[in-house]
Design an enzyme around this catalytic site. Sequence first.
Site, mmCIF file in Angstrom:
data_model
loop_
_atom_site.group_PDB
_atom_site.id
_atom_site.type_symbol
_atom_site.label_atom_id
_atom_site.label_comp_id
_atom_site.label_asym_id
_atom_site.label_seq_id
_atom_site.Cartn_x
_atom_site.Cartn_y
_atom_site.Cartn_z
ATOM 1 N N LYS A 1 1.348 -8.050 -6.603
ATOM 2 C CA LYS A 1 0.095 -8.034 -6.105
ATOM 3 C C LYS A 1 -0.518 -6.593 -6.455
ATOM 4 O O LYS A 1 -1.820 -6.437 -6.607
ATOM 5 C CB LYS A 1 0.014 -8.092 -4.495
ATOM 6 N N THR A 2 0.337 -5.423 -6.371
ATOM 7 C CA THR A 2 -0.214 -4.087 -6.540
ATOM 8 C C THR A 2 -0.655 -4.096 -7.887
ATOM 9 O O THR A 2 -2.011 -3.704 -8.273
ATOM 10 C CB THR A 2 0.743 -3.176 -6.089
ATOM 11 N N GLU B 1 -5.870 -6.231 -2.413
ATOM 12 C CA GLU B 1 -4.522 -6.739 -2.525
ATOM 13 C C GLU B 1 -4.117 -7.440 -1.014
ATOM 14 O O GLU B 1 -4.783 -6.450 -0.086
ATOM 15 C CB GLU B 1 -3.604 -5.560 -2.703
#
Length: 465
Positions: A127-128, A170
């Site tokens: 995600k990051t 995110e």
Amino acid sequence: MTDSPPDQPGGPTLLPPHYHLMGIGGIGVSAFARLLAARGVRVSGCDAAPSELTAELEREGIPVSVGHDPAHVAGVDVLIASEAVPKSHPELVAARAAGVEVRPRMALLDELLRAGPSVGVVGTHGKTTTTSMIAVAMAGAGLDPAAFVGGIVPEFGSNARVGAGPFVAEVDESDRGFAALVCETAVFTNAEDDHVGGNQATYWETVEEQHAAFARFVGQAGRVLLCADWPGLGELCAGARERLTYGRADGADYRAVNLRPDAEGTTFTVEYQGQRLGEARVALPGTHNVLNALAALAVTHLYGGDFGQAAAALAEFRGPGRRWQRVGQLNGALVVDDYAHNATKVAAAVQAARQTGRRVRVVFQPHRYLRTQQSWPRLADALMDADEVLLLDIAAASEPPIPGIHATLISDRMTERGHAGVRYLPDRAEVVRRLRETATGGDIIVTMGAGDVWKLSRELAGVRA
């Protein structure tokens, strides 16, 4: 005599609402603080201890108090607190008694996502990096994204970017409130069984419950862009209003083909529904980073950004903090730090290290007793492809020890499976001494884990922590 209406000259000045953020030194909450301040909101916060992030916020004009105190809520309009904060916490009790609105972090994120065109990145892994890549690609393509990221993005020098939009965020599945969020475009990277079980306030009781939350999130979005390479995502997205796919799989709407990996990254061709969009490159090794970059290029394409400019921006991207972060060198060896802490992430990081062509030397710190209990065999198997593994003690992350759960479960399994280069080495000074004495120019040393193992990478490379 009555006061003049507030919008007339001479009337009383209306102050902007005052938001106070508990745990403001956290990577996510500090990003909220920056985005709120950019909107003209009065922002303050507190955290248990000072840090580099809290110092940065204070330099940006956001006051931070060290420690927690009910007095912090005096004059505050909204108190932002994680669901992990007990409802009996003195600051929350004082806020409710004073009539201060107590709002969870996810409610604030929902407000930001609903305010305009938005992209929510969800999944168990990546995600990051994917969120960072989307923001970097959009900015490079001539768009002006705002961004909320769970890591420091070097191109922005921050975990937040202030822009006119779209807003790219995110979305953390470890916070149960994520399922209620609504965004325009959901990017769904993968779904596994992390953040499940135990007595953590924000964890899920079962993987089925967590995956149902994923399905709810993508079903509420205007459309979902899902990874075609990850098994089972299609079923979880059955209720989506509009579905697009990305990946290497045949039939994906956005495809990465003709991959050409090298020691520094991978060059590849991007197709959209069978038509060539152009060439792209990601300067981070590993097939998983090709998929992350492909998702970023797909989102930028969906929002009308120039493909060539987006690809050029991504080719220069070096990753957010703690995600394959090149820290420096030791005796010519490349020193990298990576946040990988569950088996899939660890295997991907080891595969990325192998792609460099160097001898792979990993310093691994298991994270949480519960996670280790649930997955130590998989962690051991994920580390088998490393040439050497130096194993630290488990990072408790505030969890109490679980009898019988110890880092040596991992090293013993690896030894039993024939790995000759694994050692349990809890003395950090000995880890540093061993690597300083033996590192050569043909090595890559990867410090790996979600705890404080990153400090060792700085020590090894002679970089100030």
